[in-house]
Each structure stands twice: as structure tokens, then as C-alpha cells.
Design a protein around this motif. Structure first.
Motif, PDB file in Angstrom:
ATOM      1  N   SER A  40       0.820  -1.209   0.000  1.00 42.37           N
ATOM      2  CA  SER A  40       0.000   0.000   0.000  1.00 42.37           C
ATOM      3  C   SER A  40       0.856   1.261   0.000  1.00 42.37           C
ATOM      4  CB  SER A  40      -0.919   0.012   1.230  1.00 42.37           C
ATOM      5  OG  SER A  40      -0.151   0.103   2.428  1.00 42.37           O
ATOM      6  N   PRO A 108      -1.727   4.966   5.395  1.00 43.10           N
ATOM      7  CA  PRO A 108      -2.683   5.135   6.501  1.00 43.10           C
ATOM      8  C   PRO A 108      -3.954   4.310   6.330  1.00 43.10           C
ATOM      9  CG  PRO A 108      -1.746   7.246   5.893  1.00 43.10           C
ATOM     10  CD  PRO A 108      -1.280   6.264   4.860  1.00 43.10           C
ATOM     11  N   SER A 109      -4.439   4.206   5.101  1.00 44.71           N
ATOM     12  CA  SER A 109      -5.670   3.440   4.866  1.00 44.71           C
ATOM     13  C   SER A 109      -5.480   1.972   5.211  1.00 44.71           C
ATOM     14  CB  SER A 109      -6.100   3.572   3.405  1.00 44.71           C
ATOM     15  OG  SER A 109      -5.058   3.118   2.532  1.00 44.71           O
ATOM     16  N   ALA A 110      -4.326   1.406   4.861  1.00 45.43           N
ATOM     17  CA  ALA A 110      -4.047   0.002   5.171  1.00 45.43           C
ATOM     18  C   ALA A 110      -3.768  -0.168   6.661  1.00 45.43           C
ATOM     19  CB  ALA A 110      -2.860  -0.498   4.353  1.00 45.43           C
ATOM     20  N   ARG A 112      -5.138   1.311   9.029  1.00 50.35           N
ATOM     21  CA  ARG A 112      -6.416   1.315   9.755  1.00 50.35           C
ATOM     22  C   ARG A 112      -7.166  -0.003   9.607  1.00 50.35           C
ATOM     23  NH1 ARG A 112      -6.503   6.734   7.761  1.00 50.35           N
ATOM     24  NH2 ARG A 112      -7.736   6.068   5.947  1.00 50.35           N
ATOM     25  N   ASP A 113      -6.728  -0.837   8.708  1.00 50.46           N
ATOM     26  CA  ASP A 113      -7.369  -2.134   8.492  1.00 50.46           C
ATOM     27  C   ASP A 113      -6.869  -3.120   9.553  1.00 50.46           C
ATOM     28  OD1 ASP A 113      -8.612  -4.406   7.559  1.00 50.46           O
ATOM     29  OD2 ASP A 113      -7.182  -4.742   5.932  1.00 50.46           O
TER      30      ASP A 113
END
Length: 251
Positions: A40, A108-110, A112-113
């Protein structure tokens, strides 16, 4: 591949220190940086290929350890032990012990997963193993920190008659004694303080909860619950299934 910044170089040196490797260790820093770069963060330069290599190196390392230390065991027993040692649950636990998540470059998006954190950490560990192996083309930089962790896990597996395959052991027990299959009920713990207890699972047998467990994934939480239930039943707990009367039959 771009030259490492002074800050990133220092980060990688800190990780090597955490692994207990000497400052003179012949680490290929660019490879270690790549092993700690999630897809990512960079679609072109990331840990995927090193993870592929590290998986093979890890399996060879475990197989060699079993060959040296457990020659009296069968191949079936080796397979059972290895399956646990190379599982995401064990690998993510080891990665978490050394704080790999602090050094992983991830979008950051990954990040948060949280559902994917267990596999992400396990993949990172395999990639780091691959990078360190390529640095010397042997286990010189891998064995010092990985061997003690795997030996501890292997000892736990060997001391368990189920080889930690508690779900299979529980199902065999319930089918053999009661002709019933256990039911698992899993919930995600949103407020969990640690990813290692992200999920909570209950195992039920005909209306009775026999065990509750937590884990970083649904599968690991179910396994933890199954372990408690199996231990409970094998220790002599008497489960009394409800026998429903047939319609129209008066006993």
C-alpha cells in the motif's frame, strides 16, 4: 531503488538491535528496507517478493530444526509441528514481540485495516527473514533471534497431544461421544486494546457454552475457545445433551 535517508537507516539499525544482532552484522539495508515496505506504501517496491522467498527460507529453517532435534518423530508429527510454527498466528506474535509494526512503511488506509494486521505482520516477518537470508545466503542473521522463538513454540506443540489442532480434536470428541458438532459464535471486539485479542469466540454444544477465547483473527479466536472446551471435556466434565422427544410420542 532510492538511497536510504539517514532517519530510515537509523530506524533499520534499531530493529537489528532489537533482534539482538551485532552492529557489525552484514545486513543489506536496502533489502531490509524493502522487507518493511507494504504494498500500500509502494506498488513498485514492496515486500511481496521477499515474503515469497522468506516463506521458503522459514520452512527450510523449521525442517532443518526438526531434522536435528526430533529425529525420533514421524513425518506426520513434523508436519503437525511445522504447520503451527509457520502459521500467521505464531509469526504475527513473533513480529509483534520485536515491534515490527513500528518499522513497517504502510499507507494510513491500510494501517487502519486492523482485520488484516495479523497477516500483514506475518508477511512482514517472512519478508525480513528473506532479506536477512539474502544478506549472507545462510541462516547467520536469522537463527540467533528466530530459533529461540520457534523452539519455545515447538515445545508447546510437542507437549500437546492434539498438536494444538484443538478444533479438530474437539469435533472428534463431540462426534465420538455425543454425535454432535460444536457451533462457533464470533464477534469482533472494536474496543480491544491489542490486535492479539481483536476477536472473541464462543463454542457451543447444543445450547451450552463450553469455552470462550480471543485472538487476532476469527480462526485463532475459535481455536482458543476450542482449546478451553476440549480441555474441559477431556478433564472429565460431563456434558448432558438435551434429548428432544419425537412428535406424538409419549414416554
Amino acid at each position: 531503488m532510492a538511497e536510504l535517508s539517514a532517519g530510515r537507516q537509523r530506524q533499520l539499525e534499531q530493529l537489528v538491535e532489537r533482534l539482538g544482532l551485532p552492529s557489525t552484522a552484514k545486513v543489506q539495508w536496502s533489502l531490509l528496507d524493502l522487507a518493511l515496505t507494504h504494498v500500500s506504501y509502494s506498488a513498485a517496491d514492496n515486500y511481496e517478493q521477499l515474503e515469497f522467498l522468506g516463506d521458503a527460507v522459514l520452512r527450510l529453517f523449521v525442517a532443518q530444526h526438526l531434522w536435528v532435534n526430533d529425529r525420533n518423530d514421524t513425518v506426520g508429527q513434523w508436519t503437525a509441528v511445522r504447520s503451527v510454527l509457520v502459521s500467521d498466528r505464531v509469526l504475527s506474535k513473533i513480529a509483534y514481540t520485536f515491534g515490527f509494526e513500528r518499522f513497517l512503511l504502510v499507507a494510513p488506509s491500510a494501517a487502519r485495516d486492523t482485520k488484516g494486521e495479523t497477516s500483514r505482520l506475518a508477511n512482514t516477518l517472512e519478508a525480513v527473514i528473506g532479506a536477512l537470508y539474502l544478506s549472507t545466503h545462510d541462516f547467520e542473521l536469522v537463527a540467533p533471534w528466530l530459533k529461540p522463538e520457534l523452539e519455545q513454540q515447538a515445545e508447546q506443540v510437542r507437549s500437546d497431544p492434539t498438536y494444538q489442532n484443538y478444533k479438530a480434536a474437539l469435533q472428534q470428541w463431540t462426534q465420538g461421544h455425543y454425535r454432535l458438532l460444536p457451533e462457533y459464535r464470533v464477534e469482533e471486539q472494536i474496543a480491544s486494546q491489542t490486535p492479539l485479542s481483536r476477536f472473541s469466540a464462543e463454542v457451543w454444544l447444543q445450547g451450552e457454552c463450553l469455552g470462550v477465547g480471543t485472538g487476532p483473527s476469527r480462526k485463532s479466536a475459535e481455536k482458543a475457545a476450542a482449546q478451553i472446551a476440549y480441555s474441559k471435556l477431556s478433564a472429565g466434565y460431563v456434558f448432558e445433551p438435551v434429548i428432544e422427544s419425537l412428535p406424538g410420542r409419549d414416554d
